[in-house]
Design a protein around this motif. Structure first.
Motif, PDB file in Angstrom:
ATOM      1  N   PHE A 267       0.848  -1.189   0.000  1.00 54.48           N
ATOM      2  CA  PHE A 267       0.000   0.000   0.000  1.00 54.48           C
ATOM      3  C   PHE A 267       0.890   1.247   0.000  1.00 54.48           C
ATOM      4  O   PHE A 267       1.742   1.395   0.882  1.00 54.48           O
ATOM      5  CB  PHE A 267      -0.907  -0.019   1.232  1.00 54.48           C
ATOM      6  N   PRO A 268       0.680   2.164  -0.941  1.00 53.83           N
ATOM      7  CA  PRO A 268       1.613   3.299  -1.075  1.00 53.83           C
ATOM      8  C   PRO A 268       1.340   4.460  -0.138  1.00 53.83           C
ATOM      9  O   PRO A 268       1.407   5.615  -0.548  1.00 53.83           O
ATOM     10  CB  PRO A 268       1.412   3.700  -2.540  1.00 53.83           C
ATOM     11  N   GLY A 269       1.035   4.185   1.110  1.00 53.16           N
ATOM     12  CA  GLY A 269       0.803   5.248   2.079  1.00 53.16           C
ATOM     13  C   GLY A 269       0.958   4.691   3.476  1.00 53.16           C
ATOM     14  O   GLY A 269       1.187   3.487   3.663  1.00 53.16           O
ATOM     15  N   PRO A 270       0.806   5.551   4.488  1.00 51.89           N
ATOM     16  CA  PRO A 270       1.022   5.105   5.873  1.00 51.89           C
ATOM     17  C   PRO A 270      -0.222   4.435   6.480  1.00 51.89           C
ATOM     18  O   PRO A 270      -1.320   4.542   5.947  1.00 51.89           O
ATOM     19  CB  PRO A 270       1.324   6.408   6.612  1.00 51.89           C
ATOM     20  N   LEU A 271      -0.004   3.786   7.613  1.00 46.78           N
ATOM     21  CA  LEU A 271      -1.072   3.216   8.435  1.00 46.78           C
ATOM     22  C   LEU A 271      -1.133   3.994   9.746  1.00 46.78           C
ATOM     23  O   LEU A 271      -0.115   4.165  10.423  1.00 46.78           O
ATOM     24  CB  LEU A 271      -0.763   1.738   8.736  1.00 46.78           C
ATOM     25  N   ALA A 272      -2.321   4.477  10.084  1.00 42.16           N
ATOM     26  CA  ALA A 272      -2.551   5.043  11.424  1.00 42.16           C
ATOM     27  C   ALA A 272      -3.653   4.211  12.054  1.00 42.16           C
ATOM     28  O   ALA A 272      -4.707   4.038  11.447  1.00 42.16           O
ATOM     29  CB  ALA A 272      -2.972   6.509  11.330  1.00 42.16           C
ATOM     30  N   ILE A 273      -3.400   3.681  13.236  1.00 37.11           N
ATOM     31  CA  ILE A 273      -4.367   2.755  13.814  1.00 37.11           C
ATOM     32  C   ILE A 273      -4.500   2.955  15.323  1.00 37.11           C
ATOM     33  O   ILE A 273      -3.505   3.048  16.036  1.00 37.11           O
ATOM     34  CB  ILE A 273      -4.007   1.289  13.452  1.00 37.11           C
ATOM     35  N   GLY A 274      -5.734   3.040  15.770  1.00 36.28           N
ATOM     36  CA  GLY A 274      -6.016   3.100  17.200  1.00 36.28           C
ATOM     37  C   GLY A 274      -5.945   1.704  17.774  1.00 36.28           C
ATOM     38  O   GLY A 274      -6.581   0.791  17.259  1.00 36.28           O
ATOM     39  N   LEU A 275      -5.151   1.546  18.814  1.00 36.99           N
ATOM     40  CA  LEU A 275      -4.930   0.219  19.399  1.00 36.99           C
ATOM     41  C   LEU A 275      -4.923   0.319  20.918  1.00 36.99           C
ATOM     42  O   LEU A 275      -4.537   1.345  21.481  1.00 36.99           O
ATOM     43  CB  LEU A 275      -3.572  -0.341  18.948  1.00 36.99           C
ATOM     44  N   PRO A 276      -5.288  -0.779  21.584  1.00 32.29           N
ATOM     45  CA  PRO A 276      -5.182  -0.771  23.043  1.00 32.29           C
ATOM     46  C   PRO A 276      -3.747  -1.045  23.474  1.00 32.29           C
ATOM     47  O   PRO A 276      -3.007  -1.724  22.770  1.00 32.29           O
ATOM     48  CB  PRO A 276      -6.074  -1.948  23.448  1.00 32.29           C
TER      49      PRO A 276
END
Lengths: 403, 351
Positions: free
Chosen positions: A89-98
Motif C-alpha cells: 500500500f503506497p501510504g502510511p497506516l494510522a491505527i487506534g490500538l489498546p
C-alpha cells in the motif's frame, strides 16, 4: 483538498464484514452476549459484545494482542479489497490500538513464583516479545499490508480510532502521502481489563438479558458494555481516487480535538471541551453546525457520558439539534476501535440515507432532550458527526460527508 | 512549510534535572548505576526530585513514578520555554508504553497459582481502582493536561523507541504545516520496572552486570528520566536550536541498514556535524546503527542516562539542542534504531 473514502472494513460482534455488521445494525440487533472465553463466576459483569475465535480455548483465550491483530487484519483486508488495492500500500497506516501486556495464562506458563523467576524463564521467548511489545501489532499489520513509514499506533483511550483518522488526514493534507489507511482494532476483553473497568464502576452490570444492557440515553443506563471489533478506512485524495477510477464511498471532511483539563474520567461540568472538539471538527470540514444531519454519539451508556454529551450537543446545536444515535447499544463500546468503526457506520448511513438506531430506548431519560432514533429510519442528509471521548480528557470528533 | 525551532527543554534523569545538569554531560560523564536493585540487570536509578512539591497532592496520588516523572519533565519544558501563559493553545504529542503494575499483587498470584475464579477474586480484591489510570498509556498525556492545563490537543503514540521519534516528527510536521503554533512532545521512563525487564527480556535484549559502555555492551540498561521539548515556528523568541529535520522509517529488520542509510542521506548533514546516538544496546539494532553511521558517535545518550525507550529519541534530540545552545556544535545529527523496529534521524542546527 477533499479526502475520499474508497474502502471500508468492519468486524463487530454482529458479524465479520461491513455488510453483515451494517445489516444487523439497521435491523437493531444486539451483539451483546454472555462472555464465553473465560470463567465469569463471581464477576460483577459477565457480558460483552464478543468476537470469539475458533482458537479460543477454555481458560486459554487468544491474547488481546493476537486477537486485536486478527480483527485489524480482517478489517484492513476488506477495506483494501473494496478500494481495489492489491500489493504493497503506497501510504502510511494510522491505527487506534489498546495498550497490551503479558496475560495471566502466559505469565503462569513461565512457571515461576516471582518476577526474577519470570524474567529468567522469559529469556528467548521471542514469540511473546514480538506479540506483546507496544508497537508489535501495528508493525505486524504494516508489514502484512506493505504500508509506508512508521505505523502510527495511537492511543487516546476511547477516542483512539478517531485520532487515527485525524493522523491519516493530516498526513495526506501535509503532502506526505496521497493515500493512507486509518483504522482501529480492539480486543481488550480479558479478565484483568474487565475487572479494572469494573473497579472504576464504568461497566454495566445488567447481565440479564445481555442485549438490554447497553442502553444509552435511558434513565436506567448503568455503564458501558465492552466490545471487540475493528474498523478500517482507505483514504485518498479525491483527485487520486478519480484518476484511478475508484468508487468514492464518501468523504472524511474534517476532524477536531480538544483536551479536557478537568479530570481523568469525567468531563468538565460545563461540557466546553466537548463543544470545542465538535466545533473544531465542523469548522475543519468547512461546514456550519446546521449542516450536520446526524450525530453518531460516543453514547457509551454510562450516566456521565450521555449526560455530558447531550448537554454539549444542545449547547452547540441549540434548540433543534440533529438526531443522535449510539450504535454502541448494539456493538458495545469497542474502545480503541470505536472511532474507526463508527466513522464507517456514518458513511454507510450517508450512503443508504438511513439513520442507525439506538436500541433499548424503553425508558428515555428526559434530560437528554434529543431524538435518539429508537428505530432505524430513512433520513435525507449530507454530513454526519462522529464523536469519540476518552479517559484522560481526550475528545476527538470527525465529520463524514456523502459521496 | 515553515521552519521549526526548539524553545524549551524539560529534562530529568539519573544525572539530575534541568539544562545545566545535562549540559555538563555533553563532554562525557560516568553513569549513575544501581546494579543491586534488579540484579543481575543494571539500571540507572531515579534521582531524588521534588515531584511531590511540583504536582498537586490529589493528582500525585493517582499516578505512579512513570507518570509523575513525565508530568514533572513536561512542566520543566513549559517553564523553560516561558510557555505557561499559552498552555491552553498548546498541542501535546506523547510517546508512551504502559505504567506500573502492582507487582506485589502479581507476586502473590504467581506464588499461589490459583485457578481462574480465585485469580479473578484476588485481582478484584487486590487491585487499587485508580491503578488502572496510572497504567493506561494515554494517561501520561492526560495527567499533563490536568496538571499543566495543556488543552489544545493530546495524542499518544505507542511503539517503544520509534514512537518517541514519530511523536517528535508529528509535532514538528504540524508546526511546519501551520496546523500548530506551539507543541510539547516527549516521554518518560522509570527504571524500577520488573514488568519492563520481563517484556524486553522476552526478546533477549537485556544487559547483565557488570555494566559496560557502548559499543562493548550487549543489551540495554534501563534509565529513569523524562525528556520533553517545546517546539514553535521559526521566528519565536529565544530559540535553543533549529529542528531542521526529523525523519523516520520502519520495516523488516533485514532492511534496517538500508533504511537508516537512506534517512541519513536525506538529512544533508555536513561531515563536521556532532553525532549523537540514541542506540539502546539491543544487540542487532545497535550493530546495524553503528555500521551505517559515517564514524563512531561522539556521544551515546544511553551511556550517560541509561536507555529511556519511548523517551530515548526525544532525550537525544534534547541533548543535541543543548549542545547547540551551549555552543558546542553548529550542527548535531541524532540517530536511533528501535530495539525491535524503526529507524530515526534528526538534524539540529544553530538558529
Amino acid at each position: 483538498m477533499r479526502i475520499a473514502v474508497t474502502g471500508m472494513g468492519l468486524v463487530t460482534a454482529l458479524g465479520w464484514g461491513v455488510e453483515a455488521s451494517w445489516a444487523a445494525i439497521r435491523a437493531g440487533r444486539s451483539g451483546v452476549r454472555p462472555i464465553a472465553r473465560f470463567d465469569t463466576t463471581g464477576l460483577r459483569t459477565r457480558i460483552a459484545a464478543c468476537v470469539d475465535l475458533p482458537e479460543d480455548l477454555p481458560g486459554r483465550p487468544v491474547s488481546v494482542a493476537a486477537r486485536t491483530r486478527r480483527l485489524g487484519e480482517a478489517a484492513i483486508a476488506e477495506a483494501l479489497a473494496q478500494a481495489g488495492h492489491a500489493g504493497p500500500f503506497p501510504g502510511p497506516l494510522a491505527i487506534g490500538l489498546p495498550p497490551v501486556e503479558i496475560e495471566w495464562h502466559q505469565r503462569l506458563d513461565l512457571g515461576a513464583a516471582d518476577y526474577p523467576g519470570m524474567i529468567s524463564a522469559a529469556e528467548g521467548r521471542r514469540d511473546l516479545y514480538e506479540e506483546l511489545l507496544f508497537g508489535a501489532t501495528a508493525a505486524h499489520l504494516a508489514e502484512r499490508f506493505g504500508t509506508r513509514g512508521v505505523p502510527q499506533a495511537v492511543t487516546t483511550a476511547c477516542a483512539s480510532g478517531a485520532s487515527a483518522i485525524q493522523l491519516a488526514i493530516e498526513a495526506i493534507r501535509a503532502g506526505e502521502a496521497e493515500c493512507a489507511i486509518a483504522a482501529g482494532a480492539e480486543a481488550s476483553l480479558m479478565p484483568e481489563t474487565l475487572i479494572r473497568f469494573s473497579l472504576l464502576q464504568a461497566l454495566s452490570t445488567r447481565n440479564d438479558p445481555p442485549e438490554a444492557a447497553s442502553r444509552p440515553f435511558t434513565l436506567s443506563r448503568d455503564g458501558f458494555v465492552m466490545g471487540d471489533g475493528a474498523g478500517a478506512l482507505v483514504l485518498e485524495t479525491e483527485e487520486r481516487a478519480r484518476a484511478r477510477g475508484a468508487a468514492i464511498l464518501g468523504y472524511v471532511l474534517g476532524a477536531g480535538e480538544a483536551a479536557d483539563t478537568f479530570h481523568r474520567t469525567r468531563s468538565s461540568p460545563d461540557g466546553m471541551a466537548i463543544v470545542r472538539a465538535m466545533e473544531r471538527a465542523i469548522a475543519d470540514a468547512g461546514l456550519s453546525p446546521g449542516e450536520i444531519g446526524y450525530i453518531n454519539a460516543h453514547g457509551t451508556s454510562t450516566p456521565e457520558n450521555d449526560k455530558m454529551e447531550s448537554l454539549a450537543c444542545r449547547l452547540l446545536f441549540g434548540e433543534r439539534p440533529p438526531p443522535i444515535s449510539s450504535t454502541k447499544s448494539m456493538i458495545g463500546h469497542t474502545l480503541s476501535a470505536a472511532g474507526a468503526i463508527e466513522a464507517a457506520v456514518c458513511l454507510l448511513a450517508l450512503r443508504d440515507q438511513v439513520l442507525p438506531p439506538t436500541i433499548n430506548q424503553d425508558d428515555p431519560d428526559p434530560e437528554i432532550g434529543m431524538d435518539t432514533v429508537p428505530v432505524a429510519r430513512p433520513h435525507a442528509f449530507r454530513a454526519a458527526l462522529s464523536n469519540s471521548f476518552g479517559f484522560g480528557g481526550q475528545n476527538v470528533c470527525v465529520v463524514l460527508g456523502a459521496a | 512549510m515553515r521552519g521549526v525551532v526548539v524553545t524549551g527543554l524539560g529534562l530529568a534523569s539519573s544525572q539530575g534535572e534541568g539544562r545545566a545538569a545535562h549540559a555538563a554531560l555533553l563532554g562525557g560523564a560516568p553513569p549513575v548505576l544501581d546494579e543491586a536493585r534488579l540484579a543481575p540487570f543494571p539500571i540507572h536509578p531515579l534521582p531524588a526530585l521534588p515531584l511531590d512539591a511540583a504536582i498537586p497532592r490529589r493528582e500525585f496520588r493517582q499516578m505512579e513514578a512513570w507518570q509523575r516523572l513525565g508530568v514533572y519533565g513536561a512542566g520543566l519544558a513549559i517553564a523553560d520555554a516561558g510557555a505557561t501563559p499559552r498552555v491552553a493553545e498548546m498541542d501535546l504529542v506523547v510517546a508512551a508504553g504502559g505504567g506500573e503494575r502492582d507487582t506485589a499483587l502479581d507476586t502473590q498470584i504467581l506464588a499461589a497459582r490459583p485457578g481462574q475464579v480465585e485469580r479473578h477474586r484476588m485481582l478484584m480484591d487486590g487491585l487499587r481502582p485508580t491503578l488502572f489510570l496510572a497504567q493506561l498509556s494515554n494517561l501520561l498525556a492526560g495527567s499533563i493536561s490536568i496538571v499543566h492545563g495543556v488543552a489544545r490537543s493530546s495524542r499518544t503514540l505507542m511503539g517503544e523507541e520509534i514512537a518517541g521519534a514519530e511523536a517528535l516528527r508529528v509535532a514538528a510536521q504540524r508546526i511546519a504545516a501551520g496546523r500548530s503554533a506551539l507543541a510539547l512532545t516527549g516521554g518518560a521512563l522509570s527504571s524500577d520496572r520488573p514488568e519492563l525487564l520481563l517484556l524486553y527480556g522476552l526478546g533477549g535484549q537485556l544487559a547483565r552486570a557488570p555494566w559496560r559502555p557502548l559499543p562493548a555492551r550487549r543489551g540495554l540498561a534501563l534509565g529513569a528520566g523524562a525528556a520533553f521539548l517545546v517546539l514553535e515556528p521559526e521566528g519565536a523568541a529565544r530559540p535553543l536550536a533549529r529542528l531542521a529535520q526529523v525523519l523516520t522509517d520502519q520495516g523488516a529488520p533485514e532492511g534496517r541498514r538500508a533504511r537508516l542509510a537512506a534517512l541519513l542521506e536525506r538529512t544533508g548533514a555536513g561531515p563536521e556535524a556532532m553525532l549523537l546516538s540514541t542506540a539502546s544496546g539491543a544487540p542487532e539494532a545497535t550493530q546495524d546503527e553503528l555500521a551505517v553511521l559515517p564514524r563512531a558517535p561522539d556521544l551515546f545518550a544511553a551511556d550517560l542516562l541509561g536507555h529511556l525507550v519511548e523517551a530515548a529519541f526525544p532525550m537525544g534530540v534534547a541533548l543535541g539542542a543543548l549542545a547547540i545552545a551551549e555552543g558546542r556544535a553548529r550542527q548535531v545529527l541524532v540517530t536511533g534504531c528501535g530495539q525491535w523496529r524503526g529507524e530515526a534521524v534528526a538534524l539540529l542546527e544553530a538558529p
